[in-house]
Design a protein around this motif. Structure first.
Motif, PDB file in Angstrom:
ATOM      1  N   ILE A 136      44.814 -26.077 -12.966  1.00 36.00           N
ATOM      2  CA  ILE A 136      46.109 -25.568 -13.454  1.00 36.00           C
ATOM      3  C   ILE A 136      46.559 -24.353 -12.643  1.00 36.00           C
ATOM      4  O   ILE A 136      47.735 -24.194 -12.353  1.00 36.00           O
ATOM      5  N   ILE A 148      56.285 -30.398 -12.826  1.00 36.21           N
ATOM      6  CA  ILE A 148      55.066 -31.047 -13.323  1.00 36.21           C
ATOM      7  C   ILE A 148      55.424 -32.243 -14.203  1.00 36.21           C
ATOM      8  O   ILE A 148      56.263 -32.116 -15.104  1.00 36.21           O
ATOM      9  N   VAL A 155      53.620 -34.865 -16.813  1.00 36.66           N
ATOM     10  CA  VAL A 155      52.365 -34.955 -17.572  1.00 36.66           C
ATOM     11  C   VAL A 155      52.169 -36.367 -18.127  1.00 36.66           C
ATOM     12  O   VAL A 155      53.083 -36.949 -18.713  1.00 36.66           O
ATOM     13  N   GLU A 187      58.126 -33.794 -18.622  1.00 37.82           N
ATOM     14  CA  GLU A 187      58.343 -33.235 -17.302  1.00 37.82           C
ATOM     15  C   GLU A 187      58.877 -31.826 -17.473  1.00 37.82           C
ATOM     16  O   GLU A 187      59.761 -31.602 -18.288  1.00 37.82           O
ATOM     17  N   THR A 235      57.738 -25.683 -13.237  1.00 41.74           N
ATOM     18  CA  THR A 235      56.594 -24.781 -13.342  1.00 41.74           C
ATOM     19  C   THR A 235      56.992 -23.430 -13.902  1.00 41.74           C
ATOM     20  O   THR A 235      56.245 -22.789 -14.630  1.00 41.74           O
ATOM     21  N   ILE A 254      57.231 -22.978 -18.084  1.00 45.68           N
ATOM     22  CA  ILE A 254      56.173 -23.250 -19.062  1.00 45.68           C
ATOM     23  C   ILE A 254      54.968 -22.338 -18.836  1.00 45.68           C
ATOM     24  O   ILE A 254      54.759 -21.828 -17.743  1.00 45.68           O
ATOM     25  N   LYS A 304      50.690 -21.577 -19.110  1.00 48.29           N
ATOM     26  CA  LYS A 304      49.483 -22.380 -18.894  1.00 48.29           C
ATOM     27  C   LYS A 304      49.003 -23.004 -20.200  1.00 48.29           C
ATOM     28  O   LYS A 304      48.649 -24.177 -20.260  1.00 48.29           O
ATOM     29  N   ASP A 319      50.641 -23.761 -22.921  1.00 48.14           N
ATOM     30  CA  ASP A 319      51.506 -24.854 -23.398  1.00 48.14           C
ATOM     31  C   ASP A 319      51.295 -26.090 -22.554  1.00 48.14           C
ATOM     32  O   ASP A 319      51.339 -27.219 -23.051  1.00 48.14           O
ATOM     33  N   LEU A 320      51.072 -25.883 -21.253  1.00 50.78           N
ATOM     34  CA  LEU A 320      50.861 -27.019 -20.367  1.00 50.78           C
ATOM     35  C   LEU A 320      49.576 -27.757 -20.759  1.00 50.78           C
ATOM     36  O   LEU A 320      49.530 -28.983 -20.828  1.00 50.78           O
ATOM     37  N   MET A 341      50.142 -29.827 -23.742  1.00 47.76           N
ATOM     38  CA  MET A 341      50.880 -31.066 -23.413  1.00 47.76           C
ATOM     39  C   MET A 341      49.916 -32.106 -22.872  1.00 47.76           C
ATOM     40  O   MET A 341      49.983 -33.287 -23.187  1.00 47.76           O
ATOM     41  N   MET A 342      49.006 -31.636 -22.054  1.00 44.87           N
ATOM     42  CA  MET A 342      48.059 -32.529 -21.390  1.00 44.87           C
ATOM     43  C   MET A 342      47.086 -33.123 -22.383  1.00 44.87           C
ATOM     44  O   MET A 342      46.726 -34.288 -22.333  1.00 44.87           O
TER      45      MET A 342
END
Lengths: 501, 309
Positions: A205, A215, A217, A226, A229, A232, A234, A236-237, A240-241
């Motif tokens: 990440i 990004i 996902v 989508e 960068t 968002i 880290k 929250d990303l 999402m993942m």
């Protein structure tokens, strides 16, 4: 950044394998002059999607549109014709050929009449391509003599040689040092400014935030969303993942440290391992850090008996042991999980269950030398559950599992033996955040039962996060030992490049 | 549903191929589907099938054994020599089998510990032991081996020809070892990925050596059968038998690169070739054409397998 029409659109793409829905109605959009991150856990479908784009697999349904017109990609050459190049996670170079031959494999320039290959031109072009990514080396070197990181750079040069418009990089930095990664990012930026479209698949990440603009996902074969960068965080990303909030990325558990389980004295092997002495204690995770080529894997394989030591002694629980083969090492309670699971860890043609029990079959043997398959199956199910291994069944051929799940099977194989010392080499290479945490939890559990774990890793946050002590190697020797409190990225790097105190 | 049917057909393709072949031949000639003919086919096939079963072990590890024909000849000759000098049939059989094991051991050690390629080692031993056979037979067949010895190849037990009984015993043991024992699992692992197998603590040298001993023993057993059936030990016995054995293994679905296959497949492969030869004989096709047909069947079998992937 040309944002009007996407250079590449993938719409409603689906792909099925026996027993597995790898991709379901996935969409992807990539623009020229932009770096798009493709993010997702293991088994999310990222590699599969890119293999469809690059012609390695055929999609079962959906459409691929390049520069506004729909294209039919039936194979690798088709993909290349449309300007798509891919650098695979599992390197596809031919070890017995040299660097320039590999770069231009299948695309050799030759004289139309004499059919002779223009060696001189190709060699010069290869040197230029490699220099562009910061790699100076004799292009006549055989690929088998390169280490994993160097091979990666040749792969990248190969993709660049094809004048592609879209370059897909599947976990490109997993085997690269920080210096080489910086170089790679410089090259990516250069390519971006030449209006190329780059699809960057990675679990890292931090790197994604460093080099990627947007990004996409994926999760469990489906398109999740989508984001830019810049829009968002880290955390929250990761949510999402993973679909849930991840607590700590690198869980550290303090355990009471006990006696010395493994002691290595003056161990040497060829020029790669020089007079190594250290101790690994019960209840600790001992990290082994160092630059590529520092001899970490060679040291591990020498302890494990795969390489024949030229001098030195090994002690387990205080007693000197004579280890001449992996079989000996395992009998004495030392296990080794290789850094190259495809070449040295898995038996691709066998099932998940058979791979898992391969080192432990004696346990299920009853009279008449028969394997008690019921008992075997029970153990396999137990570990599939314990390590949350995603597989339709224990009979599934291991080659159909994602990298992270394959790694979990191999880990189970060793844990089953209840070793005293577990040496793991790059255990989370090519594995997503969710699976990584699961592996760390398993390691912490093992540690708590009094085992000694030696973890070779090039992943700095990982080493700093979960290790109790850290050995740093430099050119075959131990250049420093740090406790968790003393350790920092700078301190480790200092020892790794050989500055001693 | 359609996908399932396709998978089932592909899984049993060798068996289905064999059955279709039998049906076609029995349509063309009524003499095929008779018990005496079947006994004939099985007896003919049994020599090749026994060697092929031994060969399956070798090929499963990714190796090859070109010396089986010569092992057959030299062990047959040894049995004949012992019978002529002592009249002791049991001793002759034991010595013949022992010779097969010893040559297999030599092959195995050179390949595993010597790290020389299997093709080269067994090519060499094939040549050497053919020469040894010539030396000990003085270039002429040894005959006059007596009633008790010739019973092995020509008499029956429980209504079955003895060679077929041997085949069944060898087959049952082979299936058991490969599918039920630790050793069998290791053979597949070694053929699948030798590095991974070794790093999992498997003694790969030992496993490798043993498969060649098994192959040598199987070849020696066939040598006893052949010598008994013909009634003499010929210096030219077994020439070309290695190719027939490999053909049976390949037609039966075992991969030459190792790690995939079974002795069931091998038996079916041997039967397909044997039934084909038998059928062509019954229709009075010249033996010259049989060779062409055999070669085409091998290609066909491999192409069907490739299409499956």
């Amino acid at each position: 950044m040309a944002k009007i029409t996407p250079l590449l659109q993938m719409k409603n793409v689906s792909k099925y394998f026996p027993g597995v829905k790898a991709l379901e109605d996935v969409k992807l959009e990539a623009y020229s002059g932009e770096v798009l991150a493709l993010l997702g856990e293991n088994g999310a479908g990222k590699s599969t999607l890119m293999k469809i784009l690059s012609g390695v697999y055929n999609k079962d349904s959906g459409s691929i549109i390049i520069q506004g017109s729909e294209v039919d990609i039936k194979g690798i050459k088709d993909a290349e014709k449309h300007g798509i190049a891919i650098i695979h996670q599992e390197l596809s170079l031919l070890p017995n050929l040299c660097i320039w031959e590999n770069i231009f494999l299948g695309n050799e320039e030759f004289n139309g009449i004499t059919r002779r290959i223009n060696k001189k031109t190709l060699k010069e072009k290869s040197e230029i391509l490699l220099k562009d990514i910061g790699f100076s080396i004799d292009v006549d070197t055989l690929v088998k003599d390169l280490n994993v990181g160097e091979k990666q750079l040749v792969e990248i040069a190969k993709a660049l040689s094809k004048n592609s418009k879209i370059i897909i990089m599947d976990e490109p930095t997993t085997a690269l040092t920080d210096v080489e990664t910086d170089n790679l990012f410089k090259v990516i930026t250069k390519l971006k400014n030449q209006n190329m479209s780059i699809v960057y698949i990675s679990h890292r990440i931090n790197e994604i935030f460093q080099i990627c603009d947007r990004i996409t996902v994926l999760r469990d074969g489906k398109y999740i969303g989508e984001v830019m960068t810049t829009d968002i965080t880290k955390d929250d990303l990761i949510s999402m993942m993973v679909g849930r909030k991840l607590e700590e990325q690198f869980p550290y558990k303090k355990s009471p440290k006990g006696h010395t389980i493994l002691k290595v004295e003056n161990l040497s092997f060829s020029e790669k391992v020089r007079n190594i002495s250290f101790e690994a204690k019960s209840g600790e995770i001992l990290g082994v850090s160092g630059l590529m080529g520092s001899g970490r894997t060679e040291m591990a394989k020498t302890i494990f008996g795969e390489y024949k030591k030229s001098s030195g002694k090994t002690f387990v629980d205080g007693e000197e042991v004579n280890i001449n083969s992996p079989k000996d090492a395992i009998e004495k309670g030392i296990c080794y999980l290789s850094e190259d699971r495809k070449k040295e860890g898995l038996i691709l043609g066998m099932s998940v269950g058979s791979n898992m029990t391969l080192a432990n079959l004696k346990k299920y043997e009853n009279g008449a030398k028969r394997i008690d398959k019921v008992e075997e199956s029970k153990s396999v199910q137990e570990y599939i559950k314990k390590l949350s291994i995603k597989t339709p069944s224990a009979q599934q051929l291991i080659k159909y599992l994602s990298g992270g799940n394959q790694q979990k099977v191999i880990l189970a194989k060793w844990i089953m033996l209840a070793p005293k010392v577990l040496i793991i080499d790059e255990p989370t290479r090519g594995i997503d955040v969710g699976a990584k945490k699961e592996i760390y939890d398993v390691l912490n559990e093992l540690k708590a039962t009094g085992k000694a774990i030696i973890m070779i890793s090039s992943d700095m946050p990982e080493i700093l996060g979960i290790c109790d002590r850290i050995l740093i190697m430099h050119e075959g020797e131990i250049s420093g030992i740090l406790s968790k409190e003393e350790a920092s990225q700078e301190a480790i790097m200092k020892y790794a490049v050989g500055i001693k105190n | 549903m359609k996908n399932n049917l396709k998978n089932v057909v592909l899984k049993y393709k060798s068996l289905i191929g064999l059955l279709i072949l039998c049906m076609v031949i029995s349509f063309i000639t009524p003499r095929f589907l008779t018990i005496p003919n079947f006994k004939n086919v099985f007896t003919q096939v049994s020599v090749n099938a026994v060697i092929a079963i031994g060969m399956t072990f070798v090929i499963l590890t990714g190796g090859i054994d070109l010396s089986v024909g010569s092992i057959l000849a030299v062990s047959g000759a040894a049995a004949a020599i012992i019978i002529k000098s002592t009249g002791n049939v049991v001793l002759a059989i034991i010595v013949a089998l022992a010779i097969g094991c010893v040559i297999g051991l030599i092959n195995g050690l050179l390949i595993s510990k010597g790290r020389i390629q299997a093709f080269i080692v067994t090519l060499a031993t094939m040549t050497i032991f053919r020469g040894v056979t010539y030396v000990y037979t003085n270039g002429t067949p040894i005959s006059g081996l007596g009633q008790s010895f010739s019973a092995i190849g020509n008499k029956m037990i429980l209504g079955l020809p003895i060679p077929v009984v041997f085949l069944v015993i060898v087959f049952v043991i082979a299936i058991y070892v490969l599918s039920q024992t630790r050793y069998g699992r290791y053979v597949y692992a070694l053929g699948g990925n030798e590095d991974s197998a070794r790093l999992s603590g498997i003694n790969t040298d030992k496993i490798k050596t043993l498969v060649y001993v098994i192959s040598g023993a199987a070849a020696a057993l066939s040598g006893i059968i052949v010598t008994s059936r013909i009634g003499s030990a010929s210096p030219n016995a077994g020439v070309g038998f290695e190719l027939d054995a490999i053909a049976a293994v390949v037609v039966g679905g075992t991969s030459l690169s190792g790690g995939e296959g079974s002795v069931v497949g091998t038996i079916i492969g041997a039967l397909i070739i044997g039934v084909l030869n038998n059928g062509l004989n019954l229709i009075n096709v010249s033996p010259f054409y049989q060779a062409i047909v055999k070669g085409l069947v091998i290609l066909l079998a491999v192409m069907v397998k490739k299409k499956n992937k």
